[in-house]
Design an enzyme around this catalytic site. Sequence first.
Site, PDB file in Angstrom:
ATOM      1  N   ARG A  36       0.823  -1.215   0.000  1.00 20.45           N
ATOM      2  CA  ARG A  36       0.000   0.000   0.000  1.00 20.45           C
ATOM      3  C   ARG A  36       0.854   1.261   0.000  1.00 20.45           C
ATOM      4  O   ARG A  36       0.499   2.265  -0.624  1.00 20.45           O
ATOM      5  CB  ARG A  36      -0.918  -0.011   1.223  1.00 20.45           C
ATOM      6  CG  ARG A  36      -1.979   1.076   1.233  1.00 20.45           C
ATOM      7  CD  ARG A  36      -2.705   1.125   2.573  1.00 20.45           C
ATOM      8  NE  ARG A  36      -3.947   1.881   2.520  1.00 20.45           N
ATOM      9  CZ  ARG A  36      -4.631   2.259   3.592  1.00 20.45           C
ATOM     10  NH1 ARG A  36      -4.200   1.946   4.814  1.00 20.45           N
ATOM     11  NH2 ARG A  36      -5.757   2.949   3.469  1.00 20.45           N
ATOM     12  N   SER A  99      -7.367   6.496  -0.256  1.00 21.07           N
ATOM     13  CA  SER A  99      -6.943   5.104  -0.269  1.00 21.07           C
ATOM     14  C   SER A  99      -7.894   4.384   0.679  1.00 21.07           C
ATOM     15  O   SER A  99      -7.903   4.651   1.883  1.00 21.07           O
ATOM     16  CB  SER A  99      -5.494   4.968   0.206  1.00 21.07           C
ATOM     17  OG  SER A  99      -5.122   3.607   0.303  1.00 21.07           O
ATOM     18  N   SER A 100      -8.709   3.489   0.140  1.00 20.19           N
ATOM     19  CA  SER A 100      -9.774   2.866   0.924  1.00 20.19           C
ATOM     20  C   SER A 100      -9.216   1.996   2.043  1.00 20.19           C
ATOM     21  O   SER A 100      -8.066   1.541   1.998  1.00 20.19           O
ATOM     22  CB  SER A 100     -10.667   2.019   0.023  1.00 20.19           C
ATOM     23  OG  SER A 100     -11.275   2.806  -0.971  1.00 20.19           O
ATOM     24  N   GLN A 101     -10.048   1.765   3.052  1.00 17.49           N
ATOM     25  CA  GLN A 101      -9.676   0.887   4.153  1.00 17.49           C
ATOM     26  C   GLN A 101      -9.295  -0.485   3.602  1.00 17.49           C
ATOM     27  O   GLN A 101     -10.049  -1.099   2.852  1.00 17.49           O
ATOM     28  CB  GLN A 101     -10.840   0.755   5.128  1.00 17.49           C
ATOM     29  CG  GLN A 101     -10.547  -0.153   6.307  1.00 17.49           C
ATOM     30  CD  GLN A 101     -11.770  -0.400   7.169  1.00 17.49           C
ATOM     31  OE1 GLN A 101     -12.896  -0.098   6.745  1.00 17.49           O
ATOM     32  NE2 GLN A 101     -11.568  -0.940   8.347  1.00 17.49           N
TER      33      GLN A 101
END
Length: 390
Positions: A36, A99-101
């Site tokens: 990530r 930035s999604s969970q």
Amino acid sequence: MTARKEEAGPSGLASALVASGALRSDWLTTFNAVPRGMFVPDRIWPGIADGTRQNPVVDRVRDPVAWLRAVYSDIPLTTQWDDGSHSGDGLGQTPSSSSSQPHMVFSMLADLDVTDGNRVLEIGTGTGWNAGLLAHRLGGGNVVSIEFDPDVAEQAGENQRNAGLCPLVIVGDGRLGYAEGAPYDRVIATCSVGEVPRAWVAQTLAGGLIVAPWGTLYGGEAIVRLTVDGGTASGRFTRSSAFMRLRQQRPDLPRHDVYLKGREWPADGIGSTTTLSPAEVGGWLEQFAIGLQMPGAFWTVERYDDGTYTLWTYSTDTLSWASADHEPGADAFHVVQSGPRRLWDETEAAYAWWDGQGRPGFDRFGLTVDSDGERAWLDSPDHPVRCTDP
């Protein structure tokens, strides 16, 4: 003895996601290969951000340890406010890219159920991490991602190249899909919609899947997993969600003062009392169930220093409004309604229906999309959720 705290980094996040069941074995290699951190900018706002909560900026240059901890925590990270016009460290008005969970990312990828050779269309490139994960798993030539914001798309493409990945990133209107790359076996949206675009259905092969966050104007949202059969797509909701809205479907809601038309409350409203607390209709699931039955309605909350508040409900045509005053510990609550729609009466009826069905969760609801539009249902397409005409 206290438990040892996981060191900030990919391994700690992977362990947490595996333990929660979100990260499955078929995605673990890809998770490790596509970290990530390669897709997150230097300045981020960790956690849920809505323009009112205090989510202080974390700057990688100023505090690299805090940045690393945030990136490899199971939380969403806001990366852009106000469609890029906001440049300060403080909060903007509207979060517009993120930035999604990670838990949600891998839960949705599990819903997508890809297999080798699948072609995937993604709506909403964002930082590029989700498309990067798909490209690693399926090959860059099998992944197309559409991003409306040119600057966001450019940065996502750079992130992917730096990670050695090469999905096709297109700058365009996600509602239109990308016909040049169709047909697709899978379509996934990383932004929410209130209406599933017909192009997504048309560009998906029979038997293919569409996975997208879907929510009503009133509130509440969940991931819907639709199976395509010709010109129809139908399926159940799988889990609660909270995503930024597709930019072209963001509602432009009337202001509060439009409804009272310059008059003092209660204006021409008719007063009554209710035993249904405004707090009881405020949960995410409750909003979802109510919203399915109240098209063309939305709400806001006006809070006061003494802990009380007023729940305002409005119709989008600006003809109707309702106020419901909440006082902690009270058994009855004052309501005022105005206009052709009795919006609090509608709210009570919708809540009573949901309660009478056994308070079903998101997974008992479903959605069908066809040439006649969209229909939500409970348990089966044969049992549509009846709504009040706006």
